[in-house]
Enzyme design. Sequence first.
Site, PDB file in Angstrom:
ATOM      1  N   LEU A 182       0.761  -1.149  -0.203  1.00 27.82           N
ATOM      2  CA  LEU A 182      -0.039   0.018  -0.005  1.00 27.82           C
ATOM      3  C   LEU A 182       0.940   1.378   0.071  1.00 27.82           C
ATOM      4  O   LEU A 182       1.639   1.609   0.880  1.00 27.82           O
ATOM      5  CB  LEU A 182      -0.939  -0.254   1.240  1.00 27.82           C
ATOM      6  CG  LEU A 182      -1.710   1.312   1.372  1.00 27.82           C
ATOM      7  CD1 LEU A 182      -2.726   1.323   0.482  1.00 27.82           C
ATOM      8  CD2 LEU A 182      -2.427   1.432   2.892  1.00 27.82           C
TER       9      LEU A 182
ATOM     10  N   HIS B 176       4.992   2.744  13.106  1.00 26.75           N
ATOM     11  CA  HIS B 176       5.686   4.061  12.986  1.00 26.75           C
ATOM     12  C   HIS B 176       4.669   5.025  12.843  1.00 26.75           C
ATOM     13  O   HIS B 176       3.590   4.885  12.313  1.00 26.75           O
ATOM     14  CB  HIS B 176       6.278   3.894  11.568  1.00 26.75           C
ATOM     15  CG  HIS B 176       7.369   4.937  11.050  1.00 26.75           C
ATOM     16  ND1 HIS B 176       6.713   6.214  10.594  1.00 26.75           N
ATOM     17  CD2 HIS B 176       8.487   5.261  11.181  1.00 26.75           C
ATOM     18  CE1 HIS B 176       7.923   6.973  10.379  1.00 26.75           C
ATOM     19  NE2 HIS B 176       8.967   6.300  10.598  1.00 26.75           N
TER      20      HIS B 176
END
Length: 354
Positions: free
Chosen positions: A125, A229
């Site tokens: 993605l 993250h």
Amino acid sequence: MMCIRPIATEDLPALLQLAAKTGIGLTTLPNNEKLLQARIAASVASFAGEAEPAEQIYMFVLEDLSLNKIVGTCAVAAAVGLREPWYSYRVGQVVHASKELGIFTQTPTLFLSNDHTGHSELCSLFLDPEYRIGKNGALLSKCRFLFIAQFRSLFSQKIIAELRGVSDENGASPFWESLGRHFFSMEFSQADYLTGIGQKSFVAELMPKHPLYSSFLTPEAQAVIGKTHEATLPARSMLESEGFRYEGHVDIFDAGPTVECNVDDVRAVSQSIIVTVATAEHADANQTNSESVPTRLIVANTQKINFRACVMASAVPLSQIQKQAVIPLSTEVLKALHLMPGDQARVVALSARG
């Protein structure tokens, strides 16, 4: 207008441009022309029904139809680990106790595992930063669920998504610095890249097979186990809204979490419906990217090789569409989805909130 379609052989230059923008951490979209060319070929064969189960991957691109420009990509692998081992760490614990000394301790551990072998995987993605506006990200991520729902037999019972772990602005991972570097003697970016291009044998050859005690790692490394993250938090939130959950598996390099869900429990899979397409009586009732109408829908055709999906804003609530089993579409949407009145379409609310 933005539209999802299967990737094509001629999309290689555009895919390379996207891959050059990904940076460190997206191992399934490496900036490698030969490998991306092979990925595209595997996807084309998969859509055509010509790929072996272990090689099946379905790649999509997000296209800005007004500019004929590829601005994003995503994929879903039918089954991971059938040809090459699929590694992750399973987070666990061991207990040490002594009644005589009155000591009872619980120690967190990491077990090298292949627990996700055979599962389907959401992967690759990436959306061009210039297009990270509106509903583009949601469309790019969730279009795969409509495809899975339509072609359910192609995918396994469970689906997973590996999320990027914590690293600093230079791409350094505290987990890697505390653990991986001792066994691989290479930079995190290099190891991450090698796994992305399919050279995974070194993992089995070099990684310790015995459980690792997390308490032996630096405090910084311990703190990022299972953490996402910052740039990937929106993607995690989106997946969690669809039913995905972290079940204790992390990446072996950066300790990023793997989220998972039974395919049939994914909201956009279970709540998607098949309806008949009709021409909208009033074009302004179904304008895309309109902020004046309340219901956002993902609409897709039911074709495999010519799959198409887009987001539309509808003045007709999904409950009414479901009751009537008919969805009115504007001329623009019909053209983008390669549909004619009387054809079938699959539709679902863009989000759980409707």
